[in-house]
Design a protein around this motif. Structure first.
Motif: not given
Lengths: 160, 654
Positions: B50-56, B61-62, B92-93
């Motif tokens: 829920t804190r960090i999304h790992v994208g392609e 995204t934090v 990092v966004t």
């Protein structure tokens, strides 16, 4: 209501509006150019600066009718392509912004200053920008950014 | 009280600004009344996913409930995540303060992002990295590659091109512009108004709320002027004004709290010690009300769709504003979404959600999105301000030049940094609340500035009474090695020992130090008295600051420089003037904030980096040394001691 024509960021524009409306609000609300900011409504902070026929102007108290027939440049058009204007680049590199709300106005004032005075003294920089407010109080970095932009121009830069 | 609740000692607690009539078309949900400013605990242990999304493509995204108002949180959070993820900063966004997507990290205030949110982000990022790479090692400050390096704000480019949209810049399809009818004086009640006077615009009257929405802000203002001309008000009489304010605060001082966070700090019998002492010094210091005056006034854009509300607004407290909206409109919080675009400054002044409530009320009536931005005059008048202070200090020196007694009472402004870092035999340190005629609340460093101004001025007087150099006197009496270290660092860089005692006409040097929110600061200054205004001009400042391990040295310098010059404002001329319930200088032409020409031509910043000390928030404490250092310098220059913020002009010599 009346029709007013002017050039905004190189394009001819026409608005049909109340003649006494401040140019700031026409730019923001009708032309969706929100880089020009409201800060005080009495010409005391200069966050609403644009270049009017190449000269910095306060727009929060300028009736739109007085801008008819003139050339307006807003912060959005300073760098038409992906390469930043050297003044924008200098502000970025010096960290001459915190919240960034005053930044557009500061940059446009600097562009006009350097056009007229390519190598301003510190006193000239302070005198020129003294009417512009930054509540984050990042004044010393803004002065440093102006110096950097001036030096970049003299030492070659991209000449813009 | 846990730590999260404790950090803002006098955080504004007041009733909901508006409680609107429910929209009959909507399902009515009953909510209990009560205290509104609910502080959610920090999402310290939000699950990594829920804190960090790992994208392609290896982009991260934090997600955080913290906001960016120029203090540097966005970049600092990105740096912390990049460090722990082992990723370059460019990958990092940070998605900030969209209440429908991010963990609730609580209010952005009290220098809390660095000590609380940064560790939470680092923990989550380290867990994500571990998940992706089982062999990943945990990072220590000695290994830092991103943290500890100077980084410009990650969205600087959008700022310098004008592309960034602050809350007041958000535009929605079919959007109207809103304005609100304000009372002519504080506490005035609306008796009657002719809403039809406005003509063909949206007008809302809901209890005490009256506002208009129209296709342009110009037409909305015109309509409001017509309505305002018909309004009849019951204006209460009040005798308190900015001239008799301090007498009023003193007369209305309440007895202090016997227990809890505002209980007195006491040791020994201070009254007896004062009675017996040979060398006694007694003085009263004051601080005026001041406004944050961020460049962007309060603003919000509100949009209703199928009974759900979305609001873009500039607030430090997004989840609280979401809950305020839910309560004001009597809808479930799940139907409210608050988004906080990086906004144009706050300095502790935007903890509330007035503009959000106002825009949302107008948008509900208009059935169209409404943008509402306060005017500068509204911002000066209706926003809460930094509390005024009356501070009474009595102190005594004993035969050995030890501080035998220290009796310090702050009336009205708060208990931040009220405790003395100096050793004393007996002391009594108290905060007494009073009856504030103006709406008051948080401000960068809260009451620390006033408390440190009084204390550090008085310590200088004690040094003089002891016939000691103010630096030596402080070093001897300080009970805090970290303060001693920054004080010595500032004095050395400034050249205090070579400069003290040397007299230049109309010029003087002074120093001050302090501690607040666990970071320490010291400043040495030189001032010159302007012969015309009789006010000091800050020629030079050397400020040393230590806040543990430095995360982003560039941002830290910006915060220290900004704090110094902002602190100068409260010295040189900022102060709200008011009478009969009206602010009489609610504009920049009458309320003097610092400008370019006020900035000292020499500003040395000494950053003491302590890699072994956990990073401490740094947006506030650097402000607290400026005023007392300048007061001490004015005394050195003239023999006159300023005891008020802002300073009074130095009297011309007879």
């Amino acid at each position: 209501m009346a029709e007013f024509r002017f050039t905004v960021n190189g394009k001819p524009r026409m608005v049909n509006t109340a003649p006494e409306r401040p140019l700031l609000e026409v730019l923001r609300e009708d032309l969706h150019l929100t880089g020009t900011k409201y800060g005080c409504g009495e010409g005391q902070c200069r966050a609403c600066t644009v270049l009017l026929d190449g000269k910095p102007a306060i727009t929060c108290m300028l009736p739109v009718k007085n801008a008819a027939g003139r050339k307006i440049t807003t912060i959005e058009a300073l760098a038409p392509g992906p390469v930043l204007h050297r003044v924008q680049q200098a502000f970025l590199e010096e960290g001459a912004l915190q919240c960034g709300y005053c930044t557009g106005g500061m940059i446009l004032r600097t562009v006009a200053l350097l056009e007229a005075t390519p190598r301003p003294t510190e006193a000239q920089i302070i005198q020129t920008l003294d009417g512009s407010l930054c509540r984050c109080c990042g004044y010393s970095r803004i002065v440093a950014a102006v110096r950097r932009a001036a030096n970049d121009a003299v030492s070659g830069g991209d000449g813009r | 009280m846990n730590d999260v609740l404790d950090f803002e000692r006098y955080e504004l607690r007041e009733e909901l600004a508006y409680r609107f009539t429910p929209d009959r078309r909507e399902f009515l949900q009953t909510l209990g009344a009560g205290l509104l400013f609910v502080f959610a605990a920090d999402a310290q242990n939000a699950a990594p996913e829920t804190r960090i999304h790992v994208g392609e493509n290896g982009h991260y995204t934090v997600l955080t409930g913290k906001i960016e108002e120029g203090q540097g949180a966005r970049t600092e959070i990105a740096m912390a995540a990049a460090e722990e993820l082992g990723a370059p900063l460019s990958r990092v966004t940070v998605l900030m303060a969209d209440t429908s997507q991010v963990p609730n990290d609580g209010i952005t205030a009290g220098s809390g992002t660095t000590p609380r949110t940064i560790p939470a982000v680092r923990r989550a990022a380290a867990a994500v990295r571990k998940e992706l790479d089982k062999s990943a090692q945990s990072v220590t400050p000695a290994d830092w590659k991103v943290l500890g390096t100077p980084q410009v704000r990650t969205n600087s480019r959008d700022i310098v091109t004008g592309a960034h949209q602050c809350p007041s810049d958000v535009q929605r399809e079919g959007m109207l512009y809103g304005v609100v009818l304000r009372a002519p004086a504080f506490g005035a009640k609306l008796l009657s108004v002719d809403e039809k006077a406005a003509g063909d615009v949206i007008v809302v009257r809901d209890g005490d709320f009256v506002g208009c929405a129209a296709p342009t802000s110009f037409s909305a203002r015109q309509a409001l002027h017509k309505i305002a001309a018909t309004a009849k008000w019951d204006v209460p009489t009040t005798a308190v004004n900015s001239t008799n304010l301090f007498d009023h605060l003193k007369a209305k001082a309440q007895s202090g709290a016997a227990s809890g966070r505002n209980r007195p700090i006491e040791q020994g019998d201070v009254d007896a010690a004062l009675q017996q002492a040979q060398r006694k010094l007694e003085a009263t210091y004051t601080a005026a009300y001041i406004q944050h005056a961020p460049m962007e006034p309060r603003a919000a854009v509100a949009e209703w769709r199928d009974g759900s509300l979305t609001v873009w607004t500039g607030t430090s407290n997004p989840f609280s504003v979401r809950d305020q909206l839910a309560q004001a409109f009597q809808i479930p919080a799940a139907k409210v979404k608050v988004l906080v675009p990086d906004f144009g400054g706050g300095f502790g002044g935007k903890h509330t959600g007035e503009a959000a409530l106002e825009a949302a009320r107008l948008a509900r009536a208009a059935q169209k999105p409404v943008s509402l931005r306060w005017t500068r005059a509204e911002e000066f008048t209706w926003a809460y301000c930094r509390p005024a202070a009356v501070i009474e200090v009595r102190a005594a020196l004993d035969g050995n030049n030890a501080i035998g007694a220290w009796d310090f009472t702050n009336i009205n402004s708060g208990g931040s940094a009220i405790d003395s870092p100096y050793k004393s035999v007996a002391h009594r340190i108290r905060f007494l609340p009073s009856d504030s005629p103006l709406r008051q609340g948080s401000y960068r460093a809260l009451a620390s500035t006033a408390n440190n101004f009084a204390r550090e001025s008085h310590i200088d007087e004690l040094a003089l009474a002891a016939n000691m150099d103010p630096l030596a006197f402080r070093l001897q009496h300080l009970d805090n090695d970290r303060i001693r270290e920054v004080l010595q660092a500032a004095a050395q860089k400034f050249g205090w020992k070579d400069r003290v005692g040397k007299k230049t006409s109309n010029r003087g040097i002074g120093l001050a130090c302090g501690i607040e929110k666990n970071s320490v600061v010291a400043a040495c200054v030189e001032v010159e008295i302007d012969p015309r205004t009789r006010l000091p001009r800050l020629l030079e400042i050397c400020e040393a600051y230590e806040c543990g391990a430095i995360l982003n040295p560039l941002n830290l310098r910006q915060q220290v420089e900004g704090s110094i010059v902002m602190g100068l404002g409260a010295v040189l001329g900022e102060g709200l003037q008011f009478e009969r319930g009206r602010i009489t200088n609610a504009r920049f032409s009458a309320y003097k904030v610092p400008r370019f020409h006020d900035t000292p031509s020499k500003m040395d910043i000494v950053l003491v980096d302590k890699k072994d000390v956990a990073p401490i928030g740094a947006g506030e404490t650097p402000i607290i040394a400026v005023a007392p250092a300048m007061a001490n310098a004015v005394f050195a220059a003239t023999g006159y001691r300023p005891r008020s913020l802002p300073f009074a002009p130095v009297p011309a010599r007879a």
